[in-house]
Design an enzyme around this catalytic site. Sequence first.
Site, PDB file in Angstrom:
ATOM      1  N   TYR A  60      36.153  36.606  36.849  1.00 56.97           N
ATOM      2  CA  TYR A  60      35.283  37.418  37.691  1.00 56.97           C
ATOM      3  C   TYR A  60      34.334  38.153  36.746  1.00 56.97           C
ATOM      4  O   TYR A  60      34.742  39.079  36.043  1.00 56.97           O
ATOM      5  CB  TYR A  60      36.155  38.382  38.489  1.00 56.97           C
ATOM      6  CG  TYR A  60      35.504  39.193  39.584  1.00 56.97           C
ATOM      7  CD1 TYR A  60      34.134  39.189  39.807  1.00 56.97           C
ATOM      8  CD2 TYR A  60      36.294  39.991  40.412  1.00 56.97           C
ATOM      9  CE1 TYR A  60      33.569  39.947  40.820  1.00 56.97           C
ATOM     10  CE2 TYR A  60      35.744  40.754  41.429  1.00 56.97           C
ATOM     11  CZ  TYR A  60      34.394  40.733  41.629  1.00 56.97           C
ATOM     12  OH  TYR A  60      33.843  41.492  42.625  1.00 56.97           O
ATOM     13  N   LYS A  64      33.536  33.528  39.350  1.00 62.22           N
ATOM     14  CA  LYS A  64      32.802  34.283  40.367  1.00 62.22           C
ATOM     15  C   LYS A  64      31.817  35.164  39.614  1.00 62.22           C
ATOM     16  O   LYS A  64      32.220  36.097  38.915  1.00 62.22           O
ATOM     17  CB  LYS A  64      33.732  35.136  41.218  1.00 62.22           C
ATOM     18  CG  LYS A  64      33.001  35.987  42.256  1.00 62.22           C
ATOM     19  CD  LYS A  64      33.938  36.931  42.965  1.00 62.22           C
ATOM     20  CE  LYS A  64      33.210  37.738  44.035  1.00 62.22           C
ATOM     21  NZ  LYS A  64      32.251  38.708  43.480  1.00 62.22           N
TER      22      LYS A  64
END
Length: 308
Positions: free
Chosen positions: A137, A165
């Site tokens: 992330y 992400k």
Amino acid sequence: MTTPSFHGIVPPVLTPFTTDGEVDVASLERLVDHLVTEGVHGVFVLGSTGEVAYLTDAQRDLVVRTVVRAADGRVPVLAGAIDLTTARVVEQARALVAGGVDAVVVTAPVYALNDLDEIERHLRAVAAAVDVPLFAYDIPVRVRTKLPADLLVRLGVEGVLAGVKDSSGDDVAFRRLVAANAAAGSPLALFTGHEVVVDGMLLLGADGVVPGLGNVDAAGYVRLWDLARAGKWDDARVEQDRLAALFEIVFQARGRSGDAAGVGAFKVAVQRQGLIDTATMAFPVEALDGEVADRVEEITRAAGLLRA
């Protein structure tokens, strides 16, 4: 779950609360069922939009188990293991797997400002601790470090990471990551966290999007995805423009924290649609109300998401 299963529209699910600050299980189940029914390709829990930083371990566990139960195997569930140090992240990740998630999503450690070599060891340790795919992330606004493309792709090639992400807001870096990933044989599933440039990110090769606004208009993002997949880019741009106009809800609160203005606006819009019971935020953040909430409702109605 294998990497090709992770694609498309994967909203970061809001965490509804009761007025006394407890997780509203019934509202969370209703919201997840709505998202899945609208055609999303997965759901992501315990991210920034889910107010993960404010939740106790018990609340995190309750949220995960509720979402896994509500999704009922219809779409994959990704969940964030976000904490201060590697040891704490490993504990969180193992708890998520025990709760039934299909993939774990981790940032660099929070507060402990590690260098890139330390972050690499962190990612390798978490991957070794769980038996589900691991996503990185990339959100430097929260952890102070931008994850470089060469590190991410190398860990993808080695099988440490299944995807990324990207919530960096750095579209140049994301394009470079897509190109580097393709050159390496596309070992990573790449998701953008942007709400308003999804058409552009899909055009350049993103595998999907994790839009907080997807809580408010999941069907719109699914339409955008379908148009992009069909190569109907002019129509996709029209749909993206409509979603960008809806995204104006996050700019209605002045002088409030980012969580209050952004997540707070999503909660008001979703509550006015009847998908959750209250727009309550995690303490100490206060919900949007009064004229600000009315403006959020007006914009949501203009987007065709509320009954007259």
